[in-house]
Write an enzyme that holds these catalytic residues in place. Structure first.
Site, PDB file in Angstrom:
ATOM      1  N   TYR A 162     -13.839  -3.878   9.566  1.00  0.00           N
ATOM      2  CA  TYR A 162     -12.549  -3.201   9.718  1.00  0.00           C
ATOM      3  C   TYR A 162     -11.963  -3.438  11.118  1.00  0.00           C
ATOM      4  O   TYR A 162     -10.782  -3.763  11.268  1.00  0.00           O
ATOM      5  CB  TYR A 162     -12.724  -1.706   9.460  1.00  0.00           C
ATOM      6  N   GLY A 165       0.815  -1.211   0.000  1.00  0.00           N
ATOM      7  CA  GLY A 165       0.000   0.000   0.000  1.00  0.00           C
ATOM      8  C   GLY A 165       0.842   1.252   0.000  1.00  0.00           C
ATOM      9  O   GLY A 165       0.459   2.285   0.549  1.00  0.00           O
ATOM     10  N   ASN A 192       1.007  -2.423   5.229  1.00  0.00           N
ATOM     11  CA  ASN A 192       0.220  -1.198   5.334  1.00  0.00           C
ATOM     12  C   ASN A 192      -1.065  -1.248   4.502  1.00  0.00           C
ATOM     13  O   ASN A 192      -2.005  -0.513   4.767  1.00  0.00           O
ATOM     14  CB  ASN A 192       1.075  -0.001   4.904  1.00  0.00           C
TER      15      ASN A 192
END
Length: 246
Positions: free
Chosen positions: A154, A11, A89
């Site tokens: 999440y 990322g 990440n």
């Protein structure tokens, strides 16, 4: 001159990942940029890395794809000779209240945010074990510690990253490999810039320091945990949240 360390950062094309890449590159760390979504942004990051005088290469990869990750990791080692640092990440959100959350929302977030970390660790650690040296830092979130309405997927993925990190620290510590997590709070990004002033003020009230974090705050935490100064730190979750979750 000692050879540069090599960091694989997922990322890393933009946002926090790009700032981590640039911060480590400023210390003369060579960078393997692994990203999937935004090739134009990744090109800007690559240009900035080249300007710092380090070796940098871009690899397009979906971190949730086990075999694709293995191919990329093997290619990075072929291109750079080693991997000293892994920074997990890459991450996504698909926020909805649980009653409205679809199975696809759950699967996508867990597959990228948590399985992606597993995939990278699984394929990178054999190379680290051969050198008996490695630094693994995975980006979690304070949401993974405190929960958050509308973010069941999440929060679960980021809590999973913490459990994974602690287990990896125990399994690989005897091989000279440390594993730690960084848990950001609210960080100033394009997404938070788009919020209304009322929404921002509500966020500030949750943070004792009264301001959002900057991407460099997260990058500096990663820089410390991957440095020799943190050689005796493993299995730690370092919150970078302005005191939001105490």
């Amino acid at each position: 001159m000692a050879e540069n360390r090599v960091a694989l950062i997922t990322g890393a094309g933009r946002g926090i990942g790009a700032k981590i890449a640039l911060t480590l590159a400023a210390d003369k760390t060579d960078i393997a940029v692994v990203d999937y979504s935004d090739e134009a942004a990744a090109k800007e990051t690559m240009d900035a890395l080249s300007a710092l005088g380090v070796k940098a290469k871009y690899y397009r990869c979906d971190v949730s794809d086990y075999s694709a990750v293995k191919t990329v990791v093997d290619t990075v080692v072929k291109d750079f000779g080693k991997i000293d640092i892994l920074v997990n990440n890459a991450g996504v959100t698909a926020d909805k209240l649980l009653l409205r959350m679809e199975e696809a929302d759950w699967d996508r977030v867990l597959n990228i945010n948590l399985k992606g970390c597993f995939n990278l660790i699984k394929h990178v650690t054999p190379y680290m074990m051969r050198k008996r040296y490695g630094r693994i830092v995975s980006i979690s979130s304070v949401v993974g510690m405190m929960g958050n309405a509308g973010q069941a997927n999440y929060a679960a993925s980021k809590a999973g990253v913490i459990g994974l990190t602690k287990t990896v620290a125990k399994e690989f510590g005897p091989r000279g490999i440390t594993a730690n997590a960084v848990a950001p709070g609210f960080v100033k990004t394009a997404m938070t810039d788009a919020l209304s002033e009322e929404q921002k003020q509500a966020m500030y009230k949750l943070i004792p320091l009264g301001t959002l974090g900057e991407t460099e705050d997260i990058a500096n935490a990663v820089k410390f945990l991957t440095s020799d100064a943190a050689r005796y730190i493993t299995g730690v979750v370092l919150k970078v949240d302005g005191g939001m979750y105490i």
